[in-house]
Enzyme design. Structure first.
Site, PDB file in Angstrom:
ATOM      1  N   ARG A 103       6.518  61.334   0.589  1.00 41.90           N
ATOM      2  CA  ARG A 103       7.579  61.252   1.591  1.00 41.90           C
ATOM      3  C   ARG A 103       6.941  60.834   2.918  1.00 41.90           C
ATOM      4  NH1 ARG A 103       9.290  67.609   2.753  1.00 41.90           N
ATOM      5  NH2 ARG A 103       7.552  68.123   4.114  1.00 41.90           N
ATOM      6  N   ASN A 141      13.053  64.715   9.539  1.00 40.17           N
ATOM      7  CA  ASN A 141      12.602  66.019   9.052  1.00 40.17           C
ATOM      8  C   ASN A 141      11.115  66.189   9.323  1.00 40.17           C
ATOM      9  OD1 ASN A 141      13.229  68.486   7.255  1.00 40.17           O
ATOM     10  ND2 ASN A 141      11.393  67.629   6.288  1.00 40.17           N
ATOM     11  N   GLU A 142      10.757  67.262  10.022  1.00 46.75           N
ATOM     12  CA  GLU A 142       9.348  67.575  10.300  1.00 46.75           C
ATOM     13  C   GLU A 142       8.570  66.315  10.706  1.00 46.75           C
ATOM     14  OE1 GLU A 142       8.592  71.566   7.572  1.00 46.75           O
ATOM     15  OE2 GLU A 142       7.967  69.621   6.772  1.00 46.75           O
ATOM     16  N   GLU A 300      13.570  76.489   8.738  1.00 42.77           N
ATOM     17  CA  GLU A 300      13.006  76.688   7.398  1.00 42.77           C
ATOM     18  C   GLU A 300      12.010  77.840   7.416  1.00 42.77           C
ATOM     19  OE1 GLU A 300      11.050  73.421   5.538  1.00 42.77           O
ATOM     20  OE2 GLU A 300      12.571  71.945   6.114  1.00 42.77           O
ATOM     21  N   TRP A 308       2.283  74.605  -1.640  1.00 44.85           N
ATOM     22  CA  TRP A 308       1.255  73.719  -1.089  1.00 44.85           C
ATOM     23  C   TRP A 308      -0.028  74.430  -0.683  1.00 44.85           C
ATOM     24  CZ3 TRP A 308       0.776  75.720   3.743  1.00 44.85           C
ATOM     25  CH2 TRP A 308       1.917  76.319   4.306  1.00 44.85           C
ATOM     26  N   GLU A 348       8.016  70.089  -5.279  1.00 39.73           N
ATOM     27  CA  GLU A 348       8.314  71.413  -4.714  1.00 39.73           C
ATOM     28  C   GLU A 348       9.050  72.314  -5.701  1.00 39.73           C
ATOM     29  OE1 GLU A 348       8.532  70.792   0.029  1.00 39.73           O
ATOM     30  OE2 GLU A 348      10.158  69.836  -1.055  1.00 39.73           O
ATOM     31  N   LYS A 349       8.895  72.057  -6.995  1.00 33.53           N
ATOM     32  CA  LYS A 349       9.629  72.855  -7.981  1.00 33.53           C
ATOM     33  C   LYS A 349       9.161  74.303  -8.047  1.00 33.53           C
ATOM     34  CE  LYS A 349       6.857  70.901 -11.787  1.00 33.53           C
ATOM     35  NZ  LYS A 349       6.239  69.809 -10.975  1.00 33.53           N
ATOM     36  N   PHE A 350       7.940  74.578  -7.564  1.00 32.08           N
ATOM     37  CA  PHE A 350       7.474  75.966  -7.542  1.00 32.08           C
ATOM     38  C   PHE A 350       7.630  76.614  -6.169  1.00 32.08           C
ATOM     39  CE2 PHE A 350       5.019  74.320 -11.223  1.00 32.08           C
ATOM     40  CZ  PHE A 350       5.544  75.172 -12.185  1.00 32.08           C
ATOM     41  N   HIS A 351       8.254  75.896  -5.239  1.00 33.48           N
ATOM     42  CA  HIS A 351       8.546  76.472  -3.925  1.00 33.48           C
ATOM     43  C   HIS A 351       9.769  77.379  -4.056  1.00 33.48           C
ATOM     44  CE1 HIS A 351       9.496  76.852   0.316  1.00 33.48           C
ATOM     45  NE2 HIS A 351       8.447  76.121   0.644  1.00 33.48           N
TER      46      HIS A 351
END
Length: 655
Positions: A103, A141-142, A300, A308, A348-351
């Protein structure tokens, strides 16, 4: 109070989206951030838009009473754009081109990319102008998160234009950069390049100016998109999510704070940090400083683990709720998360999220519902302000400068002494504002100035004036050394603060790795010593051994109605505790409430005079804290003290 998070319905089928609406109502969610990474879904091919799914979600959210922080959808350009225009890709200092697949794969100064981004932001704004769900614009974003410095061809041209605007003439630039050193004199602005990878140390002022330029350019990207959507929806407030805290270095958020309608920030704790609640508090206080004391949005944070860090550990008992309320205690009026529903695919599936992979049958979901109930219960706090009589002076440009290369010791960093001093004040329940060197210091009785290596004449005079008015001012080593161009202030260290402190140093004696020295009070120090010559100051602590036995280590100088203290070494924990204790006693600054170590206490006060005491227990033992009033969370009345269970919290509206 705002409660919600990032919502990505494009990742899910309609049945899940319908379930999401029901679960949001169950949890009490009242705002979500929408379409942050949706460019490729909204515009799958150039000029071909698919609005149906977003129209549907905007309408359904509105019908459910849920407002939307609508994004400009520009945070990640779609593959068709980078394929058609590879020149928009960012470049590292060594020439490496960063490709598509993650991204923020754009060069912030690229006019081609900016034109496409404005077109997308404008299309979203035109589509949803006047929609009842639209509460706030979330620009990109960020910004700067992954590529704070770009060295592309577009950046080279943009940097030159920025330098021309700053210096006007090439002679002024040569003077500011000290180009007589190492045969670096320039004859024309067209000869200047970004400080790319070089055989040895690049010109320090060039590096510093490139950091300034990069922050300004990232900000100008935000304002470009902001102005584009404001033209279409003039009545809708606009922001972007900062990342204020010790972990985000390259954006000067004090300047950015003036350009948003409300400050919003993202914050994530580091699971390996045993005192992460202290770092969280510091980041929140820094955010409040960026907002100039006004309430702000926590855009957030995480309900549990992130994805991460090297080892992504889940949060402990009650930690998510305490984290949320710690931000509220320090000025947040909205608590939001990344993200609403945990992704099943992607990086980010484990976030963690408010709705985890396990669904409703999970501790996280129970905590999410409980947090929603708690935020509704403490709604009267909204708009109240945090009160502090102590301030820490912090400056982003100094951060960049103090950590440049070729300095006396790589162990001297911008946050080392700031963290140490802040930690001791946090342990004692003392609330701190984090402000820049030119901020109004008249309301503070204690002003701490840690490692302010670079300071302008205006900033130095402002700090000195605080002592003259009666404040106790502490300045730590390697402060006041250079001006805004990173030029040494000649005549002896600590440069800009010599007269204020009543001392003069002629030479630094940084310590080697692992080396320690003893002080005459039995404490120790490491990293730094210097040969201090005392003028009007009084010596409070001296070195016993090391390079400078008998030399001053801590001094105090009477200045006007106040005093200026100097810490010429890196004191150990006991030394810092003594120093902070003396400063608090002299300044008269006291804790928000008396509490045991590990118990966080903060007070917010409303315009109507209503006072709210937050008590957050970061220990596993029940504690009692002096308080009189009503706990907004439980409804219980308290006279004399409030009892808070281990890992628990209370928010008392004080009588």
């Amino acid at each position: 109070m705002g409660f919600g998070g990032d919502y990505n319905p494009e990742q899910w089928p309609m049945a899940t989206r319908l379930e999401d609406i029901q679960l949001m109502r169950e949890a009490g969610v009242n705002i979500v951030s929408l379409a942050i990474f949706s460019w490729a879904t909204i515009e799958p091919r150039e000029g071909k838009y698919d609005w149906a799914w977003l129209d549907n979600m905007m309408d359904r959210l509105s019908a459910a009473g849920i407002r939307v922080a609508l994004a400009t959808a520009t945070a990640s350009p779609p593959p068709w754009l980078t394929v058609a225009h590879p020149e928009i890709l960012p470049v590292l200092a060594d020439g490496t081109v960063l490709g598509q697949g993650g991204r923020q794969s754009y060069a912030i100064s690229s006019k081609v990319y900016r034109d496409y981004a404005v077109k997308m932001a404008s299309a979203v704004a035109e589509r949803y102008a006047g929609h009842p769900a639209l509460a706030l614009w979330h620009v990109d974003n960020e910004i700067g998160c992954h590529v704070p410095h770009d060295y592309s061809e577009a950046a080279e041209k943009s940097f030159r234009a920025w330098l021309i605007k700053r210096y006007k003439s090439i002679n002024s630039l040569n003077d500011a950069w000290g180009t007589a050193f190492w045969s670096q004199k320039y004859n024309s602005f067209k000869d200047i390049q970004p400080p790319r990878s070089a055989p040895t140390y690049a010109n320090p002022t060039q590096q510093l100016d490139f950091a300034r330029y990069s922050s300004d350019t990232l900000l100008s990207y935000y304002t470009l998109l902001r102005d584009a959507v404001r033209k279409i929806t003039p009545g809708v407030p606009i922001t972007t999510n900062f990342m204020v805290g010790p972990g985000t270095k390259w954006m000067d958020y004090y300047r950015w704070g003036d350009e948003v309608d409300v400050v919003a920030t993202d914050h994530y704790t580091v699971s390996a940090d045993a005192e992460r609640e202290v770092e969280l508090a510091l980041a929140a206080d820094m955010t409040r400083g960026t907002a100039k004391g006004k309430p702000w949005i926590l855009m957030e944070h995480s309900s549990g683990a992130v994805n991460w860090q090297p080892r992504n550990r889940a949060k402990g008992p009650g930690e998510m709720l305490r984290n949320s309320l710690a931000h509220v205690a320090r000025g947040a009026d909205s608590v939001m998360f990344f993200q609403w529903r945990q992704s099943k695919a992607g990086a980010e599936k484990f976030h963690s999220s408010l709705v985890p992979h396990a669904g409703r049958d999970s501790q996280i979901w129970s905590d999410s519902v409980r947090l929603g109930e708690t935020l509704r219960a403490i709604a009267p706090v909204r708009g109240a302000r945090v009160q502090a009589r102590a301030a820490i002076v912090f400056d982003y440009v100094n951060w960049w400068a103090v950590e440049l290369d070729s300095h006396p010791s790589e162990d001297v960093t911008a946050f080392d002494r700031l963290r140490a001093l802040y930690r001791e004040l946090w342990r004692r329940g003392v609330t701190v504002d984090v402000v820049n060197p030119t901020a109004d210091l008249s309301g503070y009785d204690l002003v701490l100035v840690p490692t302010l290596y670079l300071v302008t004449d205006e900033g130095a005079a402002n700090i000195a004036a605080a002592a003259e008015r009666g404040a106790s001012v502490l300045i730590t080593y390697f402060s006041g050394i250079v001006n805004e161009n990173d030029h040494i202030r000649l005549g002896g260290y600590p440069g800009a603060f010599r007269d204020l402190l009543g001392v003069k140093t002629d030479e630094f004696f940084p310590l080697l790795a692992g080396e320690r020295v003893a002080l005459d009070d039995g404490t120790t120090a490491d990293v730094w010593t210097e040969r201090v010559r005392v003028g009007s100051a009084e010596v409070l602590r001296s070195f016993v051994d090391g390079p400078l036995p008998g030399g001053p280590a801590v001094t105090r100088n009477v200045v006007g109605e106040g005093a200026a203290w100097y810490a010429a070494t890196r004191q150990d924990e006991a030394g810092v505790a003594w120093l902070v204790g003396e400063l608090l006693a002299e300044s008269g600054v006291v804790a928000a409430a008396s509490a045991e170590p590990g118990v966080e206490v903060v007070r917010r006060v409303g315009e109507d005079g209503a006072s709210y005491l937050f008590v957050l227990n970061h220990t596993d033992s029940e504690v009692r804290v002096p308080a009189n009033g009503t706990d907004l969370v439980t409804g219980a009345a308290h006279s004399g003290d409030v009892t808070v269970p281990g890992w628990g919290y209370a928010v008392v509206r004080e009588a």
